[in-house]
Design a protein around this motif. Structure first.
Motif, short mmCIF file in Angstrom:
data_model
loop_
_atom_site.label_atom_id
_atom_site.label_comp_id
_atom_site.label_asym_id
_atom_site.label_seq_id
_atom_site.Cartn_x
_atom_site.Cartn_y
_atom_site.Cartn_z
N PHE A 141 5.90 7.88 15.95
CA PHE A 141 6.20 6.48 15.70
C PHE A 141 7.38 6.11 16.59
CE2 PHE A 141 4.28 8.03 11.77
CZ PHE A 141 3.28 7.10 11.59
N ARG A 142 7.32 4.94 17.24
CA ARG A 142 8.37 4.54 18.16
C ARG A 142 8.56 3.03 18.08
NH1 ARG A 142 5.96 2.32 22.71
NH2 ARG A 142 3.73 2.69 22.87
N PRO A 143 9.71 2.53 18.60
CA PRO A 143 9.90 1.09 18.64
C PRO A 143 8.85 0.43 19.54
CG PRO A 143 11.95 2.24 19.12
CD PRO A 143 10.86 3.27 19.11
N SER A 144 8.50 -0.80 19.20
CA SER A 144 7.49 -1.52 19.96
C SER A 144 8.14 -2.51 20.90
CB SER A 144 6.56 -2.27 19.00
OG SER A 144 5.66 -3.08 19.71
N SER A 145 7.48 -2.78 22.02
CA SER A 145 7.98 -3.79 22.94
C SER A 145 7.71 -5.20 22.40
CB SER A 145 7.33 -3.63 24.31
OG SER A 145 5.92 -3.78 24.20
N LYS A 146 6.98 -5.30 21.28
CA LYS A 146 6.70 -6.61 20.68
C LYS A 146 7.88 -7.15 19.89
CE LYS A 146 1.74 -6.10 20.37
NZ LYS A 146 0.56 -6.16 19.51
N GLY A 147 8.91 -6.35 19.73
CA GLY A 147 10.11 -6.83 19.05
C GLY A 147 10.52 -5.96 17.88
N PRO A 148 11.62 -6.34 17.23
CA PRO A 148 12.17 -5.51 16.15
C PRO A 148 11.35 -5.52 14.86
CG PRO A 148 13.47 -7.50 16.43
CD PRO A 148 12.46 -7.49 17.53
N GLU B 52 5.95 -5.07 10.54
CA GLU B 52 6.85 -4.79 9.42
C GLU B 52 7.25 -6.09 8.73
OE1 GLU B 52 10.03 -1.76 10.39
OE2 GLU B 52 9.44 -2.45 12.38
N GLU B 53 7.40 -6.03 7.41
CA GLU B 53 7.92 -7.14 6.61
C GLU B 53 8.95 -6.60 5.64
OE1 GLU B 53 4.89 -9.32 4.58
OE2 GLU B 53 4.09 -10.20 6.42
N ASP B 54 9.74 -7.49 5.06
CA ASP B 54 10.76 -7.15 4.07
C ASP B 54 11.75 -6.13 4.63
OD1 ASP B 54 9.24 -8.75 2.32
OD2 ASP B 54 8.04 -7.03 1.69
N LYS B 55 12.33 -6.46 5.78
CA LYS B 55 13.28 -5.55 6.44
C LYS B 55 14.70 -5.79 5.92
CE LYS B 55 12.87 -5.19 10.91
NZ LYS B 55 12.61 -3.83 11.30
N PRO B 56 15.40 -4.72 5.50
CA PRO B 56 16.80 -4.88 5.08
C PRO B 56 17.70 -5.32 6.24
CG PRO B 56 15.92 -2.73 4.43
CD PRO B 56 14.91 -3.38 5.30
N SER B 57 17.41 -4.82 7.46
CA SER B 57 18.12 -5.25 8.67
C SER B 57 17.19 -5.03 9.85
CB SER B 57 19.42 -4.45 8.85
OG SER B 57 19.14 -3.14 9.28
#
Length: 166
Positions: free
Chosen positions: A48-55, A77-82
Motif C-alpha cells: 500500500f502506498r500514497p496515491s498521486s490522486k491526493g491525500p 478514504e473517508e473519515d480521516k482524523p488528519s
C-alpha cells in the motif's frame, strides 16, 4: 538531459503526500520505488502506498505474475482524523462520476484479506490451468495458437494468458 530527468522525477515525487500509517504493508514510496521492491517479491505480494490522486487516496500495488505484472488498485478514504493518517472508511471501486460508492473496508488488513488474497488465489488458479501460457504479449500467444493449429488442424486451440492491456 540527465538533469531534466532528475527534475521530472522530483516533480513526480512531490505529487505524493507522505503519510503516517503504521502498517507493515504500507510504504511511503513512489510507483518506481514500489515496483523495484516488488520485482524481487513473490507473486501475491502487496504494498500500500500514497496515491498521486491526493491525500484522500491510497494505491494498493499487487504483484500478479512471475513476469512482474503489477495491478494498481485505487483506494478512496473517508473519515480521516488528519491528512497524513489513514481514513476510518476505505472504498475500492468508487466512481466519482456515477456516484457509485464501491466496496467498503474498515482497514488495510481487511482490504488484504477480502480483496487482495482472493484476487491472488484466482491468479494462482489461472497460472495452474493446463491451458495457461506464460507469454509476453499477444503476438507470442498468436504464434503459439497458429503452431498448435498447424500441428492438429482438426482442433480449435485456445490459451489463457494475462496481458497488461486486459
Amino acid at each position: 538531459a540527465e538533469e531534466a530527468a532528475k527534475a521530472a522525477a522530483k516533480a513526480q515525487a512531490k505529487l505524493y503526500t507522505r503519510r503516517r500509517i503504521g502498517h507493515p504493508l504500507f510504504k511511503n514510496g513512489t510507483l518506481e520505488q514500489v515496483t523495484a521492491v516488488l520485482a524481487a517479491a513473490p507473486v501475491g505480494e502487496v504494498i500500500f502506498r500514497p496515491s498521486s490522486k491526493g491525500p484522500s487516496h491510497l494505491t494498493a500495488t499487487i504483484k500478479l505474475t512471475e513476469q512482474g505484472q503489477l495491478l494498481h488498485v485505487d483506494i478512496s478514504e473517508e473519515d480521516k482524523p488528519s491528512a497524513a493518517e489513514l481514513g476510518m472508511s476505505l472504498f475500492i471501486g468508487r466512481d466519482e462520476r456515477s456516484g457509485e460508492r464501491g466496496e467498503r473496508y474498515d482497514d488495510l488488513d481487511e482490504v488484504n484479506a477480502r480483496y487482495v488474497e482472493p484476487l491472488c488465489e484466482n491468479v494462482r488458479e489461472l497460472v495452474g490451468h493446463r491451458k495457461y501460457l506464460d507469454a509476453r504479449g499477444l503476438d507470442a500467444v498468436e504464434k503459439t495458437l497458429q503452431d498448435e493449429k498447424r500441428g492438429n488442424p482438426a482442433t480449435i486451440p485456445y490459451r489463457l494468458a494475462p496481458t497488461v492491456k486486459y
